[in-house]
Design a protein around this motif. Structure first.
Motif, PDB file in Angstrom:
ATOM      1  N   TYR A 276     -11.732   3.701  16.885  1.00 24.70           N
ATOM      2  CA  TYR A 276     -10.567   2.954  16.426  1.00 24.70           C
ATOM      3  C   TYR A 276     -10.665   2.792  14.907  1.00 24.70           C
ATOM      4  O   TYR A 276     -11.729   2.443  14.380  1.00 24.70           O
ATOM      5  CB  TYR A 276     -10.491   1.582  17.090  1.00 24.70           C
ATOM      6  CG  TYR A 276     -10.189   1.644  18.573  1.00 24.70           C
ATOM      7  CD1 TYR A 276      -8.885   1.682  19.040  1.00 24.70           C
ATOM      8  CD2 TYR A 276     -11.232   1.656  19.509  1.00 24.70           C
ATOM      9  CE1 TYR A 276      -8.611   1.738  20.405  1.00 24.70           C
ATOM     10  CE2 TYR A 276     -10.965   1.710  20.876  1.00 24.70           C
ATOM     11  CZ  TYR A 276      -9.649   1.757  21.309  1.00 24.70           C
ATOM     12  OH  TYR A 276      -9.380   1.814  22.661  1.00 24.70           O
ATOM     13  N   MET A 277      -9.556   3.022  14.223  1.00 25.55           N
ATOM     14  CA  MET A 277      -9.507   2.938  12.765  1.00 25.55           C
ATOM     15  C   MET A 277      -8.302   2.107  12.338  1.00 25.55           C
ATOM     16  O   MET A 277      -7.355   1.935  13.107  1.00 25.55           O
ATOM     17  CB  MET A 277      -9.399   4.346  12.165  1.00 25.55           C
ATOM     18  CG  MET A 277     -10.619   5.226  12.414  1.00 25.55           C
ATOM     19  SD  MET A 277     -10.263   6.994  12.211  1.00 25.55           S
ATOM     20  CE  MET A 277      -9.489   7.362  13.796  1.00 25.55           C
ATOM     21  N   GLN A 278      -8.353   1.617  11.086  1.00 30.84           N
ATOM     22  CA  GLN A 278      -7.211   0.876  10.547  1.00 30.84           C
ATOM     23  C   GLN A 278      -7.107   1.101   9.045  1.00 30.84           C
ATOM     24  O   GLN A 278      -8.085   1.458   8.381  1.00 30.84           O
ATOM     25  CB  GLN A 278      -7.342  -0.626  10.845  1.00 30.84           C
ATOM     26  CG  GLN A 278      -8.487  -1.306  10.127  1.00 30.84           C
ATOM     27  CD  GLN A 278      -8.571  -2.793  10.442  1.00 30.84           C
ATOM     28  OE1 GLN A 278      -7.921  -3.285  11.371  1.00 30.84           O
ATOM     29  NE2 GLN A 278      -9.359  -3.517   9.665  1.00 30.84           N
ATOM     30  N   ILE A 279      -5.900   0.882   8.529  1.00 30.57           N
ATOM     31  CA  ILE A 279      -5.672   0.986   7.084  1.00 30.57           C
ATOM     32  C   ILE A 279      -6.185  -0.289   6.426  1.00 30.57           C
ATOM     33  O   ILE A 279      -5.784  -1.393   6.799  1.00 30.57           O
ATOM     34  CB  ILE A 279      -4.172   1.180   6.780  1.00 30.57           C
ATOM     35  CG1 ILE A 279      -3.646   2.439   7.480  1.00 30.57           C
ATOM     36  CG2 ILE A 279      -3.944   1.279   5.277  1.00 30.57           C
ATOM     37  CD1 ILE A 279      -2.143   2.626   7.365  1.00 30.57           C
ATOM     38  N   SER A 280      -7.067  -0.118   5.457  1.00 27.94           N
ATOM     39  CA  SER A 280      -7.689  -1.281   4.811  1.00 27.94           C
ATOM     40  C   SER A 280      -6.816  -1.799   3.673  1.00 27.94           C
ATOM     41  O   SER A 280      -5.818  -1.188   3.287  1.00 27.94           O
ATOM     42  CB  SER A 280      -9.059  -0.897   4.262  1.00 27.94           C
ATOM     43  OG  SER A 280      -8.916  -0.089   3.103  1.00 27.94           O
ATOM     44  N   GLU A 281      -7.224  -2.915   3.106  1.00 29.32           N
ATOM     45  CA  GLU A 281      -6.528  -3.466   1.949  1.00 29.32           C
ATOM     46  C   GLU A 281      -6.679  -2.579   0.725  1.00 29.32           C
ATOM     47  O   GLU A 281      -5.932  -2.721  -0.244  1.00 29.32           O
ATOM     48  CB  GLU A 281      -7.059  -4.868   1.647  1.00 29.32           C
ATOM     49  CG  GLU A 281      -6.745  -5.891   2.730  1.00 29.32           C
ATOM     50  CD  GLU A 281      -7.266  -7.268   2.402  1.00 29.32           C
ATOM     51  OE1 GLU A 281      -7.986  -7.393   1.376  1.00 29.32           O
ATOM     52  OE2 GLU A 281      -6.966  -8.226   3.154  1.00 29.32           O
ATOM     53  N   ARG A 282      -7.630  -1.652   0.750  1.00 32.62           N
ATOM     54  CA  ARG A 282      -7.835  -0.706  -0.353  1.00 32.62           C
ATOM     55  C   ARG A 282      -7.078   0.600  -0.106  1.00 32.62           C
ATOM     56  O   ARG A 282      -7.228   1.545  -0.854  1.00 32.62           O
ATOM     57  CB  ARG A 282      -9.331  -0.402  -0.508  1.00 32.62           C
ATOM     58  CG  ARG A 282     -10.201  -1.622  -0.681  1.00 32.62           C
ATOM     59  CD  ARG A 282     -11.669  -1.237  -0.874  1.00 32.62           C
ATOM     60  NE  ARG A 282     -12.117  -0.286   0.148  1.00 32.62           N
ATOM     61  CZ  ARG A 282     -12.505  -0.635   1.357  1.00 32.62           C
ATOM     62  NH1 ARG A 282     -12.465  -1.908   1.729  1.00 32.62           N
ATOM     63  NH2 ARG A 282     -12.898   0.277   2.235  1.00 32.62           N
ATOM     64  N   TYR A 283      -6.298   0.643   0.965  1.00 29.84           N
ATOM     65  CA  TYR A 283      -5.506   1.821   1.337  1.00 29.84           C
ATOM     66  C   TYR A 283      -6.401   3.014   1.632  1.00 29.84           C
ATOM     67  O   TYR A 283      -6.178   4.122   1.182  1.00 29.84           O
ATOM     68  CB  TYR A 283      -4.450   2.131   0.260  1.00 29.84           C
ATOM     69  CG  TYR A 283      -3.594   0.924   0.001  1.00 29.84           C
ATOM     70  CD1 TYR A 283      -2.611   0.546   0.911  1.00 29.84           C
ATOM     71  CD2 TYR A 283      -3.822   0.114  -1.112  1.00 29.84           C
ATOM     72  CE1 TYR A 283      -1.854  -0.599   0.711  1.00 29.84           C
ATOM     73  CE2 TYR A 283      -3.072  -1.036  -1.319  1.00 29.84           C
ATOM     74  CZ  TYR A 283      -2.082  -1.380  -0.411  1.00 29.84           C
ATOM     75  OH  TYR A 283      -1.341  -2.527  -0.596  1.00 29.84           O
ATOM     76  N   THR A 284      -7.447   2.738   2.395  1.00 31.98           N
ATOM     77  CA  THR A 284      -8.302   3.759   2.984  1.00 31.98           C
ATOM     78  C   THR A 284      -8.230   3.592   4.499  1.00 31.98           C
ATOM     79  O   THR A 284      -7.843   2.530   4.995  1.00 31.98           O
ATOM     80  CB  THR A 284      -9.759   3.619   2.512  1.00 31.98           C
ATOM     81  OG1 THR A 284     -10.232   2.292   2.846  1.00 31.98           O
ATOM     82  CG2 THR A 284      -9.870   3.838   1.013  1.00 31.98           C
ATOM     83  N   LEU A 285      -8.611   4.630   5.231  1.00 33.86           N
ATOM     84  CA  LEU A 285      -8.636   4.545   6.687  1.00 33.86           C
ATOM     85  C   LEU A 285     -10.079   4.301   7.101  1.00 33.86           C
ATOM     86  O   LEU A 285     -10.926   5.189   7.004  1.00 33.86           O
ATOM     87  CB  LEU A 285      -8.095   5.836   7.306  1.00 33.86           C
ATOM     88  CG  LEU A 285      -7.819   5.784   8.814  1.00 33.86           C
ATOM     89  CD1 LEU A 285      -6.808   4.686   9.138  1.00 33.86           C
ATOM     90  CD2 LEU A 285      -7.322   7.127   9.309  1.00 33.86           C
ATOM     91  N   ASP A 286     -10.338   3.094   7.563  1.00 32.84           N
ATOM     92  CA  ASP A 286     -11.705   2.668   7.865  1.00 32.84           C
ATOM     93  C   ASP A 286     -11.931   2.596   9.375  1.00 32.84           C
ATOM     94  O   ASP A 286     -11.033   2.213  10.128  1.00 32.84           O
ATOM     95  CB  ASP A 286     -11.994   1.300   7.248  1.00 32.84           C
ATOM     96  CG  ASP A 286     -11.992   1.331   5.727  1.00 32.84           C
ATOM     97  OD1 ASP A 286     -11.909   2.443   5.155  1.00 32.84           O
ATOM     98  OD2 ASP A 286     -12.048   0.248   5.120  1.00 32.84           O
ATOM     99  N   THR A 287     -13.139   2.923   9.795  1.00 31.50           N
ATOM    100  CA  THR A 287     -13.511   2.820  11.205  1.00 31.50           C
ATOM    101  C   THR A 287     -13.760   1.366  11.572  1.00 31.50           C
ATOM    102  O   THR A 287     -14.534   0.670  10.909  1.00 31.50           O
ATOM    103  CB  THR A 287     -14.765   3.664  11.498  1.00 31.50           C
ATOM    104  OG1 THR A 287     -14.481   5.039  11.250  1.00 31.50           O
ATOM    105  CG2 THR A 287     -15.207   3.494  12.942  1.00 31.50           C
ATOM    106  N   VAL A 288     -13.105   0.921  12.617  1.00 37.60           N
ATOM    107  CA  VAL A 288     -13.325  -0.421  13.138  1.00 37.60           C
ATOM    108  C   VAL A 288     -14.504  -0.409  14.100  1.00 37.60           C
ATOM    109  O   VAL A 288     -15.405  -1.250  14.012  1.00 37.60           O
ATOM    110  CB  VAL A 288     -12.053  -0.937  13.843  1.00 37.60           C
ATOM    111  CG1 VAL A 288     -12.307  -2.299  14.486  1.00 37.60           C
ATOM    112  CG2 VAL A 288     -10.894  -1.013  12.858  1.00 37.60           C
TER     113      VAL A 288
END
Length: 416
Positions: A335-347
């Protein structure tokens, strides 16, 4: 570029004035050589020159230097060098080797390296040699870059390197290289995408993009290419996501003509994300904020080696990927999400073992095959978790991150 007329003072004229000043300073013992280190006491004498010429070679984009020099050799009969340029050429060739193209050698900051490096192109100097380039630092070759010749010009000989520019062509945060070259009497563009972490950069030719730009840009120049791709806009200057996504889609379609696109609302704001790619093979995903494009997925492949593809839960800021090893004996749910830094990070990444791993070696052995399908355990970071904990990361109904529109359909959708 050859035959290019200018109403204002040309870069060549300014360059000539600077070189004359440089020759004067050389004769006075104040200057060592254009583009190379000076003693601390000499720096002040060079400030005025460097400030006047900086606009010809540097352009800032989100903290990265963009350099471009379109030297017009047509202003001198037969492309002859001035005496000052001949001296500069000799010094650069002494520093970097025979064949160094002095007029297109730059000390430049590239995102792939922690400090300024030299971009050094080399013309062929003997039979069997080809045009080539090197990235150098402190006398060491960091990266070698082979020259590119379009198939239509195979057999033609290298004539000149007419322009060089360094900027982020494909909005991925890495510095790319754009060249204008001439083989025989034909000029063409060559675009190299930059990759790699700091200190380990490398550059790969984009053949289809280069050929399409060469055939479609009417006035083939660095500025002409930038105007054609993004109406001259740099990342950070886009008025809205519509303008930014049109630029990305145009670029993607030049990279390959079977690209498809989709506008997806991954997170809960009113700006959609842009998916681009080749369905069943790979996908790119872009987001937009405050004039800037951000690349979340860069040619993420799927459809082979157990990778089922990528899905998103609309407006839930959740992207899911299923992957498998050993014919499904081990499943990975990420599962991943768009971070506040506008990167796609793994949750989280959940491993599901669909066999009883008795010996704990993480692979299904022959003696464990009987447990296939009769046993299942979920693990996060090596610890067993309940099925409820694993399911807690799920955000409901997911849809595939795939393109559904061609370029014309996307452009029409962006107009609505």
């Amino acid at each position: 570029m050859r035959g290019k007329k200018r109403a204002a003072i040309s870069k060549w004229t300014i360059h000539s004035i600077v070189c004359i000043m440089a020759v004067f300073l050389l004769s006075a013992g104040l200057l060592t050589a254009c583009g190379r280190q000076e003693d601390p006491g000499e720096a002040d004498a060079l400030d005025d020159i460097s400030e006047e010429t900086a606009e010809l070679s540097a352009d800032t984009d989100n903290g990265r230097e963009e350099t471009g020099d379109e030297k017009d050799v047509a202003d001198l009969p037969g492309g002859q060098e001035t005496e000052g340029e001949k001296a500069d050429t000799e010094k650069l060739q002494e520093k970097f080797g025979e064949g160094c193209i002095a007029g297109q050698t730059f000390e430049v900051e590239l995102s792939e390296y922690p400090r300024a490096v030299f971009f050094v192109p080399f013309a062929p100097v003997s039979d069997g040699e080809d045009f080539r380039m090197q990235i150098m630092l402190d006398g060491e070759v960091l990266t070698k870059i082979d020259g590119y010749v379009p198939q239509a010009l195979a057999g033609e000989t290298f004539t000149s390197l007419d322009a060089v520019s360094f900027y982020d062509v494909n909005f991925d945060g890495n510095t790319d290289i754009v060249l204008i070259e001439t083989y025989g009497t034909a000029s063409f563009a060559a675009v190299y995408y930059g990759y790699g972490e700091l200190g380990s950069g490398y550059f790969t030719i984009q053949e289809e993009l280069s050929d399409n730009l060469s055939g479609q840009v009417e006035a083939l120049s660095v500025s002409g290419i930038r105007g054609f791709l993004s109406d001259g806009k740099k990342n950070g200057e886009f008025a809205g996501y519509q303008e930014a996504y049109r630029a990305v889609a145009r670029l993607c379609s030049l990279e390959r003509d079977d690209q498809t696109f989709a506008l997806l609302y991954v997170d809960d704001d009113e700006i959609p994300e842009l998916a681009a790619g080749l369905t069943g093979y790979y996908v790119d995903l872009y987001t937009f904020h405050d004039g800037c494009l951000y690349l979340l997925m860069d040619d993420w492949g799927y459809g082979a080696m157990g990778n089922h593809g990528y899905e998103y839960a609309p407006r839930q800021n959740s992207i899911r990927n299923y992957n498998a090893d050993y014919a499904g004996a081990i499943m990975y749910t990420t599962y991943m999400q768009i971070s506040e830094r506008y990167t796609l990070d793994t949750v989280v990444s959940i491993e599901t073992f669909n066999f009883d791993d008795v010996n704990g070696n993480g692979v299904p052995d022959e003696e464990e095959e009987d447990s296939m399908g009769l046993y299942s355990v979920d693990r996060i970071d090596g610890r067993d978790v309940t099925r409820e904990e694993a399911a807690s990361y799920d955000r409901g109904d997911y849809e595939a991150v795939v393109g559904e529109m061609n370029l014309a359909e996307l452009e029409a959708a962006l107009e609505r």
